[in-house]
Design a protein around this motif. Structure first.
Motif, mmCIF file in Angstrom:
data_model
loop_
_atom_site.group_PDB
_atom_site.id
_atom_site.type_symbol
_atom_site.label_atom_id
_atom_site.label_comp_id
_atom_site.label_asym_id
_atom_site.label_seq_id
_atom_site.Cartn_x
_atom_site.Cartn_y
_atom_site.Cartn_z
ATOM 1 N N ALA A 1 2.314 5.329 -3.606
ATOM 2 C CA ALA A 1 3.167 6.398 -4.115
ATOM 3 C C ALA A 1 4.485 6.908 -3.383
ATOM 4 O O ALA A 1 4.933 7.960 -3.495
ATOM 5 N N GLY A 2 4.752 5.947 -2.438
ATOM 6 C CA GLY A 2 5.874 5.911 -1.597
ATOM 7 C C GLY A 2 5.632 6.591 -0.196
ATOM 8 O O GLY A 2 4.600 6.797 0.085
ATOM 9 N N HIS B 1 -1.118 10.395 -3.369
ATOM 10 C CA HIS B 1 -1.178 9.410 -2.506
ATOM 11 C C HIS B 1 -2.545 8.962 -2.144
ATOM 12 O O HIS B 1 -2.886 7.662 -2.387
ATOM 13 N N ARG B 2 -3.555 9.719 -2.177
ATOM 14 C CA ARG B 2 -5.033 9.476 -2.016
ATOM 15 C C ARG B 2 -5.300 8.652 -3.500
ATOM 16 O O ARG B 2 -5.966 7.455 -3.212
ATOM 17 N N ARG B 3 -4.971 9.122 -4.547
ATOM 18 C CA ARG B 3 -5.243 8.104 -5.799
ATOM 19 C C ARG B 3 -4.651 6.885 -5.524
ATOM 20 O O ARG B 3 -5.226 5.650 -5.864
ATOM 21 N N ALA B 4 -3.447 6.844 -5.233
ATOM 22 C CA ALA B 4 -2.692 5.330 -5.233
ATOM 23 C C ALA B 4 -3.524 4.445 -4.163
ATOM 24 O O ALA B 4 -3.359 3.213 -4.418
ATOM 25 N N ALA C 1 -1.131 3.041 6.147
ATOM 26 C CA ALA C 1 -1.955 3.586 5.353
ATOM 27 C C ALA C 1 -3.124 4.066 6.109
ATOM 28 O O ALA C 1 -3.718 5.384 6.073
ATOM 29 N N LEU C 2 -3.784 3.145 7.121
ATOM 30 C CA LEU C 2 -4.917 3.353 7.821
ATOM 31 C C LEU C 2 -4.660 4.686 9.017
ATOM 32 O O LEU C 2 -5.413 5.431 9.176
ATOM 33 N N PHE D 1 0.820 -1.281 -0.019
ATOM 34 C CA PHE D 1 -0.102 -0.069 0.174
ATOM 35 C C PHE D 1 0.764 1.213 0.025
ATOM 36 O O PHE D 1 0.293 2.359 -0.174
ATOM 37 N N ILE D 2 2.035 1.275 0.388
ATOM 38 C CA ILE D 2 3.083 2.338 0.470
ATOM 39 C C ILE D 2 4.127 2.427 -0.572
ATOM 40 O O ILE D 2 4.326 3.270 -1.084
ATOM 41 N N LYS D 3 4.673 1.167 -0.641
ATOM 42 C CA LYS D 3 5.713 1.000 -1.644
ATOM 43 C C LYS D 3 5.324 1.296 -2.960
ATOM 44 O O LYS D 3 4.431 1.005 -3.642
#
Length: 179
Positions: free
Chosen positions: A67-68, A78-81, A109-110, A41-43
């Motif tokens: 989105a990193g 980030h929201r889109r990803a 992410a949460l 979710f982050i990478k």
């Protein structure tokens, strides 16, 4: 709980090793002929990670959809990803095609507070999906700051505790160890 019922496993805490533990489970499951997918979710897919190289060689599905780090790029990116990663994860989970699904850094992410995410990735929806997932599916959620609702729902929770890390002495992440 029966042996055939999928477990919900949470790896959390401020220590290193949450993703590494989940990847170990992925290898174990794949070695037993189980179908495995990992959604990060982050990478970001823009970077190369050692686990991606090896898991692809082994035929284990891995998707870097973030989105990193949250301080890189804009909140909109980030929201889109995150929205796309959550949509994709729901589809994969509910397909019934997998034996083990790893939602890497979903806890992180949460826990984002730098910009709103509840409208695209709500804890209530995550908890509901975990309850409704196919009964055979083992689900692993990693990342710091696991929500108390996920901890309460989980069958297994491991809290990785930081004891010592040379990062605090200015040592950079080491290729092949941290990425």
């Amino acid at each position: 709980m029966t042996q055939n019922k999928g477990r919900l496993i949470v790896y959390t805490g401020d220590g290193k090793g949450k993703t590494t533990a989940a990847l170990g489970l992925a290898l174990r499951a794949a070695g037993r002929g189980k179908k495995v997918a990992i959604i990060q979710f982050i990478k970001s897919p823009e970077r190369t990670y050692g686990e991606h190289i090896m898991l692809k060689k082994l035929g284990i599905e891995i998707y870097a959809m973030g989105a990193g780090f949250t301080w890189t790029k804009t909140p909109q990116e980030h929201r889109r990803a995150l929205a796309e990663a959550w949509r994709f994860a729901k589809e994969k989970i509910m397909s019934g095609s997998y034996d083990l699904m790893i939602l890497d850094e979903l806890n992180n992410a949460l826990a984002i507070q730098r910009f709103p995410i509840d409208d695209i990735l709500s804890l209530d929806e995550v908890v509901e999906l975990m309850k409704m997932r196919p009964s055979h599916l083992h689900l692993v959620v990693t990342g710091r700051s696991a929500a108390k609702e996920l901890i309460a729902l989980a069958d297994i929770v491991t809290n990785m505790q930081a004891v010592k890390h040379d990062y605090h002495e200015g040592i950079s992440a080491v290729k092949g160890i941290e990425f």
